[in-house]
Design a protein around this motif. Structure first.
Motif, mmCIF file in Angstrom:
data_model
loop_
_atom_site.group_PDB
_atom_site.id
_atom_site.type_symbol
_atom_site.label_atom_id
_atom_site.label_comp_id
_atom_site.label_asym_id
_atom_site.label_seq_id
_atom_site.Cartn_x
_atom_site.Cartn_y
_atom_site.Cartn_z
ATOM 1 N N LEU A 72 113.442 -76.413 -69.058
ATOM 2 C CA LEU A 72 112.371 -75.925 -69.924
ATOM 3 C C LEU A 72 112.644 -74.481 -70.350
ATOM 4 C CD1 LEU A 72 109.315 -77.276 -67.889
ATOM 5 C CD2 LEU A 72 110.585 -78.416 -69.716
ATOM 6 N N PHE A 73 112.423 -74.217 -71.639
ATOM 7 C CA PHE A 73 112.655 -72.875 -72.177
ATOM 8 C C PHE A 73 111.480 -72.470 -73.056
ATOM 9 C CE2 PHE A 73 116.775 -74.279 -70.957
ATOM 10 C CZ PHE A 73 117.544 -73.158 -70.711
ATOM 11 N N ILE A 74 111.165 -71.177 -73.038
ATOM 12 C CA ILE A 74 110.189 -70.580 -73.942
ATOM 13 C C ILE A 74 110.828 -69.336 -74.547
ATOM 14 C CG2 ILE A 74 107.944 -69.440 -74.154
ATOM 15 C CD1 ILE A 74 106.881 -71.173 -71.941
ATOM 16 N N ASP A 75 110.936 -69.300 -75.871
ATOM 17 C CA ASP A 75 111.572 -68.186 -76.575
ATOM 18 C C ASP A 75 112.991 -67.923 -76.048
ATOM 19 O OD1 ASP A 75 109.270 -67.800 -78.091
ATOM 20 O OD2 ASP A 75 108.396 -66.445 -76.606
ATOM 21 N N GLY A 76 113.718 -68.997 -75.765
ATOM 22 C CA GLY A 76 115.096 -68.880 -75.313
ATOM 23 C C GLY A 76 115.262 -68.521 -73.851
ATOM 24 N N HIS A 93 114.776 -69.440 -69.831
ATOM 25 C CA HIS A 93 114.577 -70.573 -68.929
ATOM 26 C C HIS A 93 113.385 -70.302 -68.033
ATOM 27 C CE1 HIS A 93 115.813 -73.111 -65.296
ATOM 28 N NE2 HIS A 93 115.520 -73.958 -66.252
ATOM 29 N N VAL A 94 112.414 -71.223 -68.039
ATOM 30 C CA VAL A 94 111.182 -71.034 -67.263
ATOM 31 C C VAL A 94 111.028 -72.084 -66.177
ATOM 32 C CG1 VAL A 94 109.963 -69.857 -69.124
ATOM 33 C CG2 VAL A 94 109.866 -72.358 -68.973
ATOM 34 N N GLY A 95 112.063 -72.851 -65.903
ATOM 35 C CA GLY A 95 111.989 -73.845 -64.844
ATOM 36 C C GLY A 95 112.418 -75.223 -65.316
#
Length: 262
Positions: A188-192, A194-196
């Protein structure tokens, strides 16, 4: 020829696999020249080229001369490899690709080119400044991507599966990065960033449903005797590979009794 391989389907996934093998074997080119077919213009392919520092160049419509070199290769493939293969078909795809690799390395790459006056293997060996790339890097840049929203319970649904995501992502839109043959875990990515990872809770479809089923793992079958000429090329290729990996095995492979009957 950086790399060639037979597949059951002419689709994006086949292109990815073949292109990655070419990059691992020969290094990163500065440019890649392709036609305007859908798979060559797909987002995952063009994005991977950009992230690897490869300029993606599309051919101009109505100018087939730009594809002359690859057409000439296919002509040679038809006249030499496929004609030889037609006399003694092989039992499965893996055997076919082993013989293709042997023909390219032991026959095609050592023939003197009519325009350059030297064999492709010799010409390539003289090139300087080749850029290498790791398998891990390629695996990362060629991941497929989709965007989904995490629900209020901290779960998301993708391709008929249900996943649990890390705390704090409830209600957020996330970019999913995944390998189409392995949907057990999604990155999972947010704005490039990696968030988990999303871990499957209900895995109804372990393989991406948009992928042609011909790419699913092929059941292994015993290898049967094939053509003498291509068998000899396979033997030579195995010798060179063993020589590069372990000098201790070379004496075994050089045993005359180990040579295939021709």
């Amino acid at each position: 020829m950086a790399h060639a391989e037979f597949f059951w389907a002419e689709d994006l996934y086949a292109l990815e696999l073949c292109f990655q093998q070419a990059l691992l074997r020969r290094g990163l080119p500065w440019r890649v020249y392709v036609d305007r077919g859908l798979i060559f213009q797909a987002e995952v392919f063009t994005r991977a080229c950009a992230e690897l520092g490869i300029r993606h160049i599309s051919g101009t419509p109505g100018h087939p001369e730009g594809r002359g070199k690859i057409e000439r290769f296919f002509e040679t493939l038809q006249d030499q490899f496929l004609r030889e293969l037609s006399h003694h078909p092989v039992p499965h795809l893996a055997a076919l690709n082993e013989r293709l690799a042997a023909w390219i390395e032991e026959a095609y790459h050592v023939q003197v080119h009519s325009e350059t006056g030297e064999a492709p293997a010799v010409r390539f060996a003289r090139l300087k400044g080749r850029r290498s790339v790791s398998a891990e890097k390629l695996a990362h840049v060629f991941l497929w991507r989709r965007v989904r929203r995490v629900d209020k319970t901290g779960c998301l649904r993708f391709d008929g599966n249900r996943y649990e995501v890390p705390p704090g992502l409830e209600g957020r839109r996330v970019e999913i990065r995944f390998h189409p043959l392995h949907l057990e875990r999604l990155s999972l990515f947010i704005d490039g960033r990696h968030v988990g990872d999303a871990v499957s809770l209900d895995l109804a479809h372990p393989v991406y449903r948009g992928l042609d089923r011909v790419h699913h793992p092929e059941p292994s079958r015993p290898v049967e005797p094939a053509i003498p000429y291509l068998e000899l090329l396979v033997h030579r290729r195995r010798q060179r590979q063993a020589r590069a990996m372990s000098p201790l095995r070379l004496s075994l492979l050089e045993d005359p009794e180990a040579m295939p009957d021709v």
